[in-house]
Design a protein around this motif. Sequence first.
Motif, short mmCIF file in Angstrom:
data_model
loop_
_atom_site.label_atom_id
_atom_site.label_comp_id
_atom_site.label_asym_id
_atom_site.label_seq_id
_atom_site.Cartn_x
_atom_site.Cartn_y
_atom_site.Cartn_z
N LEU A 39 0.83 -1.20 0.00
CA LEU A 39 0.00 0.00 0.00
C LEU A 39 0.86 1.25 0.00
N LYS A 40 1.93 1.22 0.80
CA LYS A 40 2.86 2.35 0.86
C LYS A 40 3.47 2.62 -0.51
N SER A 41 3.86 1.58 -1.22
CA SER A 41 4.45 1.76 -2.55
C SER A 41 3.44 2.34 -3.53
N ARG A 42 2.20 1.84 -3.49
CA ARG A 42 1.15 2.36 -4.38
C ARG A 42 0.87 3.83 -4.05
N LEU A 43 0.84 4.14 -2.76
CA LEU A 43 0.61 5.51 -2.34
C LEU A 43 1.73 6.42 -2.82
N SER A 44 2.98 5.94 -2.73
CA SER A 44 4.13 6.74 -3.18
C SER A 44 4.01 7.08 -4.66
N VAL A 45 3.58 6.10 -5.46
CA VAL A 45 3.43 6.35 -6.90
C VAL A 45 2.40 7.44 -7.15
N GLN A 46 1.26 7.37 -6.45
CA GLN A 46 0.20 8.37 -6.66
C GLN A 46 0.67 9.76 -6.20
N LEU A 47 1.43 9.81 -5.13
CA LEU A 47 1.94 11.10 -4.65
C LEU A 47 2.94 11.69 -5.63
N GLN A 48 3.83 10.86 -6.16
CA GLN A 48 4.81 11.36 -7.12
C GLN A 48 4.13 11.88 -8.38
N ARG A 49 2.98 11.29 -8.73
CA ARG A 49 2.24 11.74 -9.91
C ARG A 49 1.26 12.86 -9.57
N ARG A 50 1.25 13.31 -8.31
CA ARG A 50 0.36 14.38 -7.84
C ARG A 50 -1.12 14.00 -7.98
N ARG A 51 -1.41 12.72 -7.90
CA ARG A 51 -2.80 12.26 -7.93
C ARG A 51 -3.30 12.19 -6.49
N TYR A 52 -3.63 13.34 -5.94
CA TYR A 52 -3.90 13.44 -4.52
C TYR A 52 -5.21 12.78 -4.11
N ASP A 53 -6.20 12.77 -4.99
CA ASP A 53 -7.47 12.15 -4.63
C ASP A 53 -7.28 10.64 -4.43
N GLU A 54 -6.59 9.99 -5.38
CA GLU A 54 -6.32 8.57 -5.22
C GLU A 54 -5.43 8.31 -4.02
N ALA A 55 -4.49 9.23 -3.76
CA ALA A 55 -3.58 9.07 -2.63
C ALA A 55 -4.33 9.12 -1.30
N ARG A 56 -5.35 9.97 -1.21
CA ARG A 56 -6.11 10.06 0.04
C ARG A 56 -6.81 8.73 0.35
N THR A 57 -7.35 8.11 -0.67
CA THR A 57 -8.01 6.82 -0.46
C THR A 57 -7.01 5.78 0.05
N LEU A 58 -5.85 5.72 -0.60
CA LEU A 58 -4.83 4.75 -0.19
C LEU A 58 -4.29 5.06 1.20
N LEU A 59 -4.19 6.35 1.53
CA LEU A 59 -3.69 6.72 2.85
C LEU A 59 -4.65 6.24 3.93
N GLY A 60 -5.97 6.36 3.68
CA GLY A 60 -6.94 5.86 4.64
C GLY A 60 -6.83 4.36 4.82
N GLN A 61 -6.61 3.64 3.72
CA GLN A 61 -6.45 2.19 3.81
C GLN A 61 -5.19 1.82 4.59
N LEU A 62 -4.11 2.56 4.35
CA LEU A 62 -2.86 2.29 5.06
C LEU A 62 -3.02 2.56 6.56
N ALA A 63 -3.72 3.65 6.90
CA ALA A 63 -3.95 3.98 8.31
C ALA A 63 -4.74 2.89 9.00
N GLU A 64 -5.78 2.38 8.33
CA GLU A 64 -6.58 1.30 8.91
C GLU A 64 -5.74 0.04 9.11
N THR A 65 -4.89 -0.27 8.12
CA THR A 65 -4.05 -1.47 8.22
C THR A 65 -3.08 -1.36 9.38
N ILE A 66 -2.47 -0.18 9.55
CA ILE A 66 -1.52 0.02 10.65
C ILE A 66 -2.22 -0.12 11.99
N ASP A 67 -3.41 0.48 12.12
CA ASP A 67 -4.13 0.39 13.39
C ASP A 67 -4.57 -1.04 13.68
#
Length: 516
Positions: A39-67
């Motif tokens: 998930l972190k790698s996928r999020l990094s790709v979206q951030l590097q491409r400035r696709r912030y909407d997709e990144a927000r979704t992945l960030l929420g999923q990563l936060a849930e997984t960590i918790d």
Amino acid sequence: MRTAFGVVLIGSFLLALPGAEAGPPTAEQRERLAEATKLKSRLSVQLQRRRYDEARTLLGQLAETIDTLKADGVSEKEPQLMQLQRFLDSQKKLLEKNEPKQSGPKEKPGGPPPASGTESAASGGVSFVKDVAPIFARNCMGCHGANNPRSKFNLSMFKTLMQGGQRGDDIVAGKPDESLLVLMLQGKEEPRMPRNGRKLRNELIEKVELWVKEGAKFDGAPQFTPETPLAQIVPSAEQLLRAKVAAMSESELVDLHKSLAREQWGTANASRTPASAETEHFLLYGTVDPPALEQAGQWAESTLKDLNRIFARSPHDSAWRGKLTVHVFADRHQYSEHAMMIENRELPEEVNGHHFQMIETEYVALYAPRGESGKSLRALVVEQVAGAYAAALGDTPRWFNVGLGHYLAARTDPKSDAYRDERQDVREALVGGGDPLAGVADGQGSANADVLGFGLVEFLMSQRQGEKGLAALATPMRQKTPADKAIQAVYGLDRKALLAAWATYATKRYPVAKRH
């Protein structure tokens, strides 16, 4: 406490309870950690491409997984989990900074409530294209896009939006009280939408409600049709940011670059306050001694003059708007942390310098070893400023940009063992009977592609066309002309003649020497 990304805090609460020290992760926990890393790698790709909407979704999923991992007993001191948590925290700040700004009044403590949707209608009603489509595109597409939408409710275009999902009554034109979408946004139906995210501001929900009440009409013709994807109707966060930066004056850009540089240091190396220096075209920040930082600025300016001469530009021009930022790190860990936290990547141990482009700014980052063998700080400055300059002028290939930087740096440090060794690599590649162009200019990959690029640029600079030839070569290269064809057009050497002449030059110019 509710965060902007809907992070559940129960895991932290459970870990605070008294109990035995957590042991090593179980096989199942290691599998979940591996999923989180993906998930972190996928999020990094979206951030590097400035696709912030997709990144927000992945960030929420990563936060849930960590918790979930924490709640399941994985120790917060587990190295892989600690790295994921640090990454999560830093990227939350980045996404909050790039949160899209919606138009409309804001609530003020003790003041009147924001204008209602009814008042908005007084100025012509609510527009789907201008008001509603941006809300859906920026808050709903992670779950309700064209690819396997949840509940079969596809919001990727107006046509599918109006078809509804499994229940078919997501939007009932003229009747917001019977429209499931409106009720779920309001929290009157479960689950509240956006799911696992922040609650939409009241004024945004009211816009959707009023649009439905007014008949849920499409107002995009003739530019758009009901089948036009919302992604084409709504400017992306990247497009909005590019437009904002393009409208800035030079002084505004310089102020922005200074602010971003300080922010980057605060994110990646918060415990270190860097020294700073400024020249006509450069902003410098670093943990080296202030005199060394000022000297780096002078080297950067001198390199810029050399580049402007080669490319026949005014001595006072630069290839970038605002000023190029130069980060100089006296410690390898600081340099690595910067790349990890700001660029979301790990740098190979042998890399001591690189340049990085963002929409808002462009910078050079350098690690300056003290008393160690290798390239001097001056050489690293020249290499990276030249590479950043060439990349900013146009889409020239990497071998050209890196080769130019190494060529200029080697001239400033002619006795450097590092460049002597690189020339030996070039010589061996040419006399070994292979085709170095296949690895460097044809894009087929080579472990020594950067070094071979240096050798090719140095050879081309030795030809009678000199600097004018290299500048002329850049034009067809930006147009994606194959390197051997572009070189033939400028220098009159076909591929066979080029390789033969290059090998002869290397044999004479690079005598066999002891490696360091």
